[in-house]
Scaffold this active site. Structure first.
Site, PDB file in Angstrom:
ATOM      1  N   TYR A   1       8.276 -74.346  34.339  1.00 60.31           N
ATOM      2  CA  TYR A   1       9.556 -74.388  33.624  1.00 60.31           C
ATOM      3  C   TYR A   1      10.390 -75.622  34.015  1.00 60.31           C
ATOM      4  O   TYR A   1      10.907 -76.332  33.155  1.00 60.31           O
ATOM      5  CB  TYR A   1      10.330 -73.081  33.892  1.00 60.31           C
ATOM      6  CG  TYR A   1      11.727 -73.115  33.330  1.00 60.31           C
ATOM      7  CD1 TYR A   1      11.947 -72.991  31.960  1.00 60.31           C
ATOM      8  CD2 TYR A   1      12.824 -73.292  34.159  1.00 60.31           C
ATOM      9  CE1 TYR A   1      13.225 -73.051  31.436  1.00 60.31           C
ATOM     10  CE2 TYR A   1      14.105 -73.343  33.642  1.00 60.31           C
ATOM     11  CZ  TYR A   1      14.303 -73.230  32.285  1.00 60.31           C
ATOM     12  OH  TYR A   1      15.570 -73.300  31.763  1.00 60.31           O
TER      13      TYR A   1
ATOM     14  N   VAL B   1      20.958 -79.232  28.240  1.00 64.70           N
ATOM     15  CA  VAL B   1      22.099 -79.645  29.068  1.00 64.70           C
ATOM     16  C   VAL B   1      22.069 -81.133  29.443  1.00 64.70           C
ATOM     17  O   VAL B   1      23.019 -81.637  30.026  1.00 64.70           O
ATOM     18  CB  VAL B   1      22.280 -78.799  30.356  1.00 64.70           C
ATOM     19  CG1 VAL B   1      22.752 -77.404  30.036  1.00 64.70           C
ATOM     20  CG2 VAL B   1      21.043 -78.797  31.205  1.00 64.70           C
TER      21      VAL B   1
ATOM     22  N   TYR C   1      22.627 -71.070  22.458  1.00 62.16           N
ATOM     23  CA  TYR C   1      23.146 -70.026  23.362  1.00 62.16           C
ATOM     24  C   TYR C   1      24.309 -69.290  22.706  1.00 62.16           C
ATOM     25  O   TYR C   1      24.248 -68.961  21.527  1.00 62.16           O
ATOM     26  CB  TYR C   1      23.556 -70.645  24.708  1.00 62.16           C
ATOM     27  CG  TYR C   1      22.489 -71.525  25.286  1.00 62.16           C
ATOM     28  CD1 TYR C   1      21.237 -70.997  25.564  1.00 62.16           C
ATOM     29  CD2 TYR C   1      22.700 -72.871  25.515  1.00 62.16           C
ATOM     30  CE1 TYR C   1      20.236 -71.792  26.081  1.00 62.16           C
ATOM     31  CE2 TYR C   1      21.695 -73.677  26.035  1.00 62.16           C
ATOM     32  CZ  TYR C   1      20.469 -73.131  26.310  1.00 62.16           C
ATOM     33  OH  TYR C   1      19.479 -73.905  26.805  1.00 62.16           O
TER      34      TYR C   1
ATOM     35  N   SER D   1      16.537 -78.204  27.751  1.00 63.36           N
ATOM     36  CA  SER D   1      16.136 -77.018  26.993  1.00 63.36           C
ATOM     37  C   SER D   1      15.614 -77.310  25.594  1.00 63.36           C
ATOM     38  O   SER D   1      15.108 -76.395  24.947  1.00 63.36           O
ATOM     39  CB  SER D   1      17.313 -76.048  26.885  1.00 63.36           C
ATOM     40  OG  SER D   1      17.478 -75.413  28.116  1.00 63.36           O
TER      41      SER D   1
ATOM     42  N   LYS E   1      12.174 -76.201  25.135  1.00 59.62           N
ATOM     43  CA  LYS E   1      11.818 -74.791  24.903  1.00 59.62           C
ATOM     44  C   LYS E   1      11.219 -74.583  23.505  1.00 59.62           C
ATOM     45  O   LYS E   1      10.459 -73.645  23.281  1.00 59.62           O
ATOM     46  CB  LYS E   1      13.056 -73.898  25.095  1.00 59.62           C
ATOM     47  CG  LYS E   1      13.545 -73.875  26.554  1.00 59.62           C
ATOM     48  CD  LYS E   1      14.883 -73.155  26.702  1.00 59.62           C
ATOM     49  CE  LYS E   1      15.367 -73.169  28.149  1.00 59.62           C
ATOM     50  NZ  LYS E   1      16.748 -72.650  28.295  1.00 59.62           N
TER      51      LYS E   1
HETATM   52  N1  GLU Z   1      16.787 -76.843  33.136  1.00 58.13           N
HETATM   53  C1  GLU Z   1      18.021 -76.256  32.710  1.00 58.13           C
HETATM   54  C2  GLU Z   1      18.218 -74.952  33.448  1.00 58.13           C
HETATM   55  O1  GLU Z   1      17.281 -74.263  33.628  1.00 58.13           O
HETATM   56  C3  GLU Z   1      17.971 -76.044  31.224  1.00 58.13           C
HETATM   57  C4  GLU Z   1      19.250 -75.518  30.647  1.00 58.13           C
HETATM   58  C5  GLU Z   1      19.619 -76.136  29.317  1.00 58.13           C
HETATM   59  O2  GLU Z   1      19.180 -77.243  28.975  1.00 58.13           O
HETATM   60  O3  GLU Z   1      20.394 -75.516  28.589  1.00 58.13           O
HETATM   61  O4  GLU Z   1      19.262 -74.598  33.900  1.00 58.13           O
END
Ligand code: GLU
Length: 311
Positions: A191, A261, A243, A64, A67
Site C-alpha cells: 500500500y 493527498v 472521501y 490515493s 487506488k
Molecule cells: N498514502 C496516503 C495515506 O495513506 C494516501 C491518502 C490520500 O492520498 O488521500 O494516508
C-alpha cells in the site's frame, strides 16, 4: 466555445494567480516540502490530442489516485469476489477514518478510503510477494500510459512507513476481523509503495485513458478492462473518489474523479477526455484546492459535466 488549448492555458494562468492555494499535506514529510505554488493540468482527448499547461510535466506523488489502478488490477484478479471484502458505498468519513470499521465488522465502505485500499492491496498480494505486486502495478501504469519513465519514489514510501500509524491501526484492526489475509506489514508495504508512485499530470492523464474510452486504450486499441468494468470504476470514482468531499466534488465538477493527498486529481469525461490536475495545497477534506477549482472551470467552459443534457 474557445478552443480547448486556450481554455486549458487560461485556467493555468488563473490558477497561477489564485491567492488561496490550500495547505500541502504535512503528515507525510516529503509532501509538506513541495512548493504550494505549483499547478499543472493535462487534458487528453479521445483522439489523442493532448493539451498541457503549467507544471504538467513535473512528477508528483500520486498518493490515493493510485487506488484506481490498484482496484482495476484487483478486479482483474478476483472479479466480483472483491465485493465480499469491501463495499461500494460512500463513507461520509475522512479518508483515514476507523469509526465505521467497528460496527461494519472490518469491511471498509469502499475501495478508495484507506481501509478499503489496504484490503485491495491485500487481495493483490494473493500468493505473490510484495515485490511482484509492485512490479505488476508498475507494468500496468507504464503500459496504460505508453511510457516507461514512471517510478515509485522510495523516499516517500519510507516516509509513509515511518509515519503511517493510522494505516497500521486500520490494517491491524481489519486483520482482527479476518479481513486481512497477510501480515499487516506485508500488505502495508504494498500500500505505501503504491501510494508513492510518482507521475506527471501528462502521465496520469495518459494512464486514465482506458476509463474515458470504455476500457480500451484509444491510441493502441488494446482492451484493458471491459466496458462494464470501466463504467463501474467511474461510478465508484464519482461517488467515493473524494472521501467525505465526494458529494461536493460531484456538485461542483460533475465528473468521476479520484484525488490524492499529493494534490493530484484524475478526472474522467467519459467518451471525451482524460484529465489530470495537480496543485499541492489541499482543502479541509484533503482534496486539492486549486485542482478542484481548475476542474470546475474546465467543466463550466466545456460543458463536460456528466449531468449536462446530451444531444
Ligand atoms: N498514502 C496516503 C495515506 O495513506 C494516501 C491518502 C490520500 O492520498 O488521500 O494516508
Amino acid at each position: 466555445m474557445p478552443d480547448l488549448s486556450t481554455i486549458v492555458s487560461d485556467i493555468a494562468a488563473e490558477m497561477a494567480a489564485a491567492p488561496d492555494r490550500g495547505i500541502p499535506a504535512d503528515y507525510i514529510p516529503p509532501l509538506a516540502a513541495v512548493d504550494p505554488g505549483r499547478f499543472g493540468i493535462a487534458v487528453i482527448e479521445r483522439d489523442g490530442t493532448c493539451h498541457l499547461a503549467g507544471d504538467a510535466d513535473e512528477s508528483f506523488s500520486i498518493q490515493s489516485v493510485s487506488k484506481v489502478f490498484a482496484l482495476t488490477l484487483a478486479l482483474g484478479a478476483v472479479g466480483d469476489q472483491l465485493w465480499r471484502r469491501v463495499g461500494r458505498e460512500p463513507s461520509g468519513s475522512a479518508f483515514n477514518s476507523i469509526v465505521q470499521l467497528e460496527t461494519e465488522h472490518g469491511v471498509p465502505r469502499n475501495p478508495f478510503i484507506n481501509a478499503g485500499a489496504i484490503v485491495v492491496a491485500d487481495v493483490l498480494l494473493g500468493r505473490n510477494q510484495p515485490r511482484e505486486v509492485l512490479g505488476e502495478l508498475l507494468r500496468f501504469v507504464r503500459a496504460a500510459a505508453g511510457e516507461d519513465g514512471i517510478f515509485i519514489d522510495e523516499a516517500v514510501a519510507r516516509a509513509e512507513q515511518d509515519t503511517g500509524h493510522r494505516n497500521m491501526a486500520l490494517a491491524n484492526y481489519m486483520r482482527a476481523f479476518g479481513n486481512l489475509h497477510h501480515p499487516p506489514e506485508a500488505t502495508l508495504g504494498v500500500y505505501f509503495h503504491q501510494c508513492a508512485l510518482a507521475m506527471s499530470c501528462r502521465q496520469l492523464a495518459l494512464t486514465g485513458r482506458y476509463l474515458m474510452a470504455g476500457g480500451i486504450n484509444p491510441t493502441t486499441g488494446h482492451s484493458i478492462v471491459s466496458a462494464q468494468r470501466a463504467r463501474r470504476i467511474n461510478a465508484l470514482m464519482l461517488t467515493c473518489g473524494h472521501y467525505d468531499g465526494s458529494g461536493e466534488f460531484a456538485y461542483r465538477v460533475g465528473l468521476p474523479g479520484k484525488s490524492g493527498v499529493g494534490g493530484g486529481i484524475l478526472a474522467i469525461a467519459p467518451g471525451i477526455a482524460s484529465i489530470a490536475v495537480w496543485s499541492p495545497g489541499l482543502n479541509e477534506r484533503g482534496n486539492s484546492q486549486l485542482g478542484t477549482l481548475a476542474l470546475e472551470r474546465l467543466v463550466q467552459r466545456t460543458g463536460w459535466s456528466i449531468f449536462e443534457p446530451r444531444g
